[in-house]
Design a protein around this motif. Sequence first.
Motif, PDB file in Angstrom:
ATOM      1  N   GLY A 137     -22.205 -44.264 -16.463  1.00 45.59           N
ATOM      2  CA  GLY A 137     -22.418 -42.874 -16.836  1.00 45.59           C
ATOM      3  C   GLY A 137     -23.585 -42.319 -16.052  1.00 45.59           C
ATOM      4  O   GLY A 137     -24.347 -43.066 -15.433  1.00 45.59           O
ATOM      5  N   LEU A 138     -23.700 -41.004 -16.042  1.00 46.89           N
ATOM      6  CA  LEU A 138     -24.822 -40.340 -15.376  1.00 46.89           C
ATOM      7  C   LEU A 138     -25.581 -39.519 -16.414  1.00 46.89           C
ATOM      8  O   LEU A 138     -24.971 -38.845 -17.234  1.00 46.89           O
ATOM      9  N   ALA A 139     -26.894 -39.576 -16.355  1.00 50.19           N
ATOM     10  CA  ALA A 139     -27.718 -38.733 -17.225  1.00 50.19           C
ATOM     11  C   ALA A 139     -28.416 -37.683 -16.350  1.00 50.19           C
ATOM     12  O   ALA A 139     -27.967 -36.552 -16.256  1.00 50.19           O
ATOM     13  N   THR A 140     -29.485 -38.090 -15.660  1.00 45.73           N
ATOM     14  CA  THR A 140     -30.164 -37.151 -14.739  1.00 45.73           C
ATOM     15  C   THR A 140     -29.549 -37.183 -13.353  1.00 45.73           C
ATOM     16  O   THR A 140     -29.725 -36.255 -12.572  1.00 45.73           O
ATOM     17  N   GLY A 141     -28.854 -38.279 -13.022  1.00 41.78           N
ATOM     18  CA  GLY A 141     -28.265 -38.419 -11.685  1.00 41.78           C
ATOM     19  C   GLY A 141     -29.209 -38.996 -10.649  1.00 41.78           C
ATOM     20  O   GLY A 141     -28.806 -39.224  -9.501  1.00 41.78           O
ATOM     21  N   SER A 142     -30.472 -39.290 -11.020  1.00 48.59           N
ATOM     22  CA  SER A 142     -31.453 -39.782 -10.039  1.00 48.59           C
ATOM     23  C   SER A 142     -31.015 -41.088  -9.393  1.00 48.59           C
ATOM     24  O   SER A 142     -31.114 -41.263  -8.172  1.00 48.59           O
ATOM     25  N   THR A 143     -30.551 -42.026 -10.210  1.00 51.05           N
ATOM     26  CA  THR A 143     -30.152 -43.327  -9.680  1.00 51.05           C
ATOM     27  C   THR A 143     -28.971 -43.181  -8.736  1.00 51.05           C
ATOM     28  O   THR A 143     -28.950 -43.777  -7.655  1.00 51.05           O
ATOM     29  N   MET A 144     -27.989 -42.374  -9.109  1.00 48.20           N
ATOM     30  CA  MET A 144     -26.829 -42.184  -8.254  1.00 48.20           C
ATOM     31  C   MET A 144     -27.215 -41.476  -6.954  1.00 48.20           C
ATOM     32  O   MET A 144     -26.677 -41.791  -5.883  1.00 48.20           O
ATOM     33  N   ARG A 145     -28.162 -40.545  -7.026  1.00 50.67           N
ATOM     34  CA  ARG A 145     -28.595 -39.866  -5.799  1.00 50.67           C
ATOM     35  C   ARG A 145     -29.221 -40.844  -4.814  1.00 50.67           C
ATOM     36  O   ARG A 145     -29.031 -40.731  -3.602  1.00 50.67           O
ATOM     37  N   ALA A 146     -29.991 -41.798  -5.319  1.00 47.91           N
ATOM     38  CA  ALA A 146     -30.575 -42.822  -4.449  1.00 47.91           C
ATOM     39  C   ALA A 146     -29.469 -43.668  -3.817  1.00 47.91           C
ATOM     40  O   ALA A 146     -29.520 -43.986  -2.617  1.00 47.91           O
ATOM     41  N   ALA A 147     -28.463 -44.014  -4.611  1.00 48.62           N
ATOM     42  CA  ALA A 147     -27.333 -44.787  -4.082  1.00 48.62           C
ATOM     43  C   ALA A 147     -26.603 -43.996  -3.004  1.00 48.62           C
ATOM     44  O   ALA A 147     -26.251 -44.534  -1.945  1.00 48.62           O
ATOM     45  N   ILE A 148     -26.379 -42.724  -3.260  1.00 41.21           N
ATOM     46  CA  ILE A 148     -25.692 -41.864  -2.292  1.00 41.21           C
ATOM     47  C   ILE A 148     -26.473 -41.801  -0.978  1.00 41.21           C
ATOM     48  O   ILE A 148     -25.894 -41.899   0.111  1.00 41.21           O
ATOM     49  N   ALA A 149     -27.790 -41.653  -1.070  1.00 45.16           N
ATOM     50  CA  ALA A 149     -28.625 -41.568   0.137  1.00 45.16           C
ATOM     51  C   ALA A 149     -28.504 -42.844   0.973  1.00 45.16           C
ATOM     52  O   ALA A 149     -28.375 -42.784   2.207  1.00 45.16           O
ATOM     53  N   VAL A 150     -28.532 -43.997   0.306  1.00 44.00           N
ATOM     54  CA  VAL A 150     -28.404 -45.275   1.017  1.00 44.00           C
ATOM     55  C   VAL A 150     -27.032 -45.386   1.670  1.00 44.00           C
ATOM     56  O   VAL A 150     -26.899 -45.755   2.836  1.00 44.00           O
ATOM     57  N   LEU A 151     -25.992 -45.070   0.912  1.00 48.40           N
ATOM     58  CA  LEU A 151     -24.632 -45.258   1.409  1.00 48.40           C
ATOM     59  C   LEU A 151     -24.278 -44.282   2.523  1.00 48.40           C
ATOM     60  O   LEU A 151     -23.619 -44.654   3.498  1.00 48.40           O
ATOM     61  N   LYS A 152     -24.735 -43.039   2.419  1.00 46.94           N
ATOM     62  CA  LYS A 152     -24.425 -42.058   3.464  1.00 46.94           C
ATOM     63  C   LYS A 152     -25.044 -42.452   4.798  1.00 46.94           C
ATOM     64  O   LYS A 152     -24.483 -42.184   5.862  1.00 46.94           O
ATOM     65  N   ALA A 153     -26.205 -43.119   4.739  1.00 46.47           N
ATOM     66  CA  ALA A 153     -26.861 -43.574   5.972  1.00 46.47           C
ATOM     67  C   ALA A 153     -26.010 -44.611   6.701  1.00 46.47           C
ATOM     68  O   ALA A 153     -26.127 -44.793   7.914  1.00 46.47           O
ATOM     69  N   GLU A 154     -25.119 -45.270   5.931  1.00 43.87           N
ATOM     70  CA  GLU A 154     -24.244 -46.303   6.520  1.00 43.87           C
ATOM     71  C   GLU A 154     -22.927 -45.719   7.047  1.00 43.87           C
ATOM     72  O   GLU A 154     -22.080 -46.449   7.536  1.00 43.87           O
ATOM     73  N   LYS A 155     -22.756 -44.407   6.878  1.00 43.06           N
ATOM     74  CA  LYS A 155     -21.609 -43.668   7.422  1.00 43.06           C
ATOM     75  C   LYS A 155     -20.241 -44.185   6.934  1.00 43.06           C
ATOM     76  O   LYS A 155     -19.401 -44.631   7.717  1.00 43.06           O
ATOM     77  N   PRO A 156     -20.006 -44.105   5.615  1.00 42.76           N
ATOM     78  CA  PRO A 156     -18.660 -44.450   5.123  1.00 42.76           C
ATOM     79  C   PRO A 156     -17.653 -43.391   5.556  1.00 42.76           C
ATOM     80  O   PRO A 156     -18.029 -42.245   5.840  1.00 42.76           O
ATOM     81  N   GLN A 157     -16.391 -43.762   5.586  1.00 45.68           N
ATOM     82  CA  GLN A 157     -15.343 -42.791   5.915  1.00 45.68           C
ATOM     83  C   GLN A 157     -15.258 -41.719   4.841  1.00 45.68           C
ATOM     84  O   GLN A 157     -15.069 -40.543   5.106  1.00 45.68           O
ATOM     85  N   GLN A 158     -15.402 -42.149   3.598  1.00 42.96           N
ATOM     86  CA  GLN A 158     -15.324 -41.248   2.452  1.00 42.96           C
ATOM     87  C   GLN A 158     -16.165 -41.860   1.338  1.00 42.96           C
ATOM     88  O   GLN A 158     -16.191 -43.079   1.177  1.00 42.96           O
ATOM     89  N   LEU A 159     -16.865 -41.013   0.569  1.00 41.86           N
ATOM     90  CA  LEU A 159     -17.716 -41.507  -0.510  1.00 41.86           C
ATOM     91  C   LEU A 159     -17.332 -40.801  -1.809  1.00 41.86           C
ATOM     92  O   LEU A 159     -17.402 -39.569  -1.900  1.00 41.86           O
ATOM     93  N   ILE A 160     -16.917 -41.590  -2.790  1.00 40.13           N
ATOM     94  CA  ILE A 160     -16.465 -41.059  -4.081  1.00 40.13           C
ATOM     95  C   ILE A 160     -17.355 -41.616  -5.187  1.00 40.13           C
ATOM     96  O   ILE A 160     -17.569 -42.827  -5.260  1.00 40.13           O
ATOM     97  N   VAL A 161     -17.879 -40.755  -6.034  1.00 35.61           N
ATOM     98  CA  VAL A 161     -18.636 -41.167  -7.205  1.00 35.61           C
ATOM     99  C   VAL A 161     -17.677 -41.157  -8.392  1.00 35.61           C
ATOM    100  O   VAL A 161     -16.962 -40.171  -8.607  1.00 35.61           O
ATOM    101  N   ALA A 162     -17.656 -42.254  -9.161  1.00 31.59           N
ATOM    102  CA  ALA A 162     -16.750 -42.346 -10.301  1.00 31.59           C
ATOM    103  C   ALA A 162     -17.492 -42.885 -11.518  1.00 31.59           C
ATOM    104  O   ALA A 162     -18.104 -43.954 -11.440  1.00 31.59           O
ATOM    105  N   VAL A 163     -17.440 -42.139 -12.608  1.00 31.81           N
ATOM    106  CA  VAL A 163     -18.133 -42.536 -13.844  1.00 31.81           C
ATOM    107  C   VAL A 163     -17.291 -42.159 -15.060  1.00 31.81           C
ATOM    108  O   VAL A 163     -16.508 -41.211 -15.009  1.00 31.81           O
ATOM    109  N   PRO A 164     -17.467 -42.876 -16.163  1.00 33.10           N
ATOM    110  CA  PRO A 164     -16.754 -42.493 -17.387  1.00 33.10           C
ATOM    111  C   PRO A 164     -17.259 -41.184 -17.992  1.00 33.10           C
ATOM    112  O   PRO A 164     -16.464 -40.399 -18.512  1.00 33.10           O
ATOM    113  N   VAL A 165     -18.585 -40.927 -17.925  1.00 29.34           N
ATOM    114  CA  VAL A 165     -19.140 -39.750 -18.601  1.00 29.34           C
ATOM    115  C   VAL A 165     -20.368 -39.238 -17.854  1.00 29.34           C
ATOM    116  O   VAL A 165     -21.167 -40.025 -17.329  1.00 29.34           O
ATOM    117  N   ALA A 166     -20.503 -37.911 -17.799  1.00 30.11           N
ATOM    118  CA  ALA A 166     -21.651 -37.284 -17.135  1.00 30.11           C
ATOM    119  C   ALA A 166     -21.719 -35.815 -17.552  1.00 30.11           C
ATOM    120  O   ALA A 166     -20.691 -35.201 -17.852  1.00 30.11           O
TER     121      ALA A 166
END
Length: 224
Positions: A137-166
């Motif tokens: 789940g996401l509350a403030t989104g801070s943790t997911m934003r850090a993950a996104i920043a790391v992953l985008k630097a690695e240049k994925p073809q596509q990046l999808i965030v998936a959570v049960p609740v937010a």
Amino acid sequence: MHAHYARFQNRQDAGRQLAQRLEPYAQRSELLVLGLPRGGVPVAYEVAKALQAPLDICLVRKLGVPGQKELAMGAIASDCVRVLNYDVISWLGIDSHAIDAVAARELRELQRRDRAYRGDRPPPPIRDRPVIVVDDGLATGSTMRAAIAVLKAEKPQQLIVAVPVAPPQICAELRSEVDAVIALLTPENFYAIGVWYEDFAPTTDAEVRDLLTAAPQQHPQSIA
């Protein structure tokens, strides 16, 4: 306790429900599912199993406000990525020394978890692959934003965030940063992630390790 709110029995149930929504991604070549430890890993395991995709982790650590650890003032991830929530920091008047002290402590924990969960196994390649990053789940989104920043630097073809609740606002904000945000529940009266689960017991290091060991590390077609 939270019967009025709960929609998921536990993280496994949430993962199975989330996997159904993610079914269109099942046929993607080289698809990779990443869970955010610890609580995101049981959810991600069910997704990876259903989509027949390899599972790994994206290590991030929330930076809790001193004296209010559950309130996030930001997050850190590997490669010295730091994402700060300036609204919280300015509202509470937190100085840079306090932020640095918390970040240093969480970096040590990040490194410990990397050794505990992965051992000697290197992280999987991200470049040019579709990647689904999962949390419970996401509350403030801070943790997911850090993950996104790391992953985008690695240049994925596509990046999808998936959570049960937010919360809907957090989903809207993250949609500008990734290719898609999939959330099963987006309640206006969010309150906290745990109220949407009947059982929200903490996930242990041992459970994370066991799930990573049990999950396939390659696509079925890649296995000789």
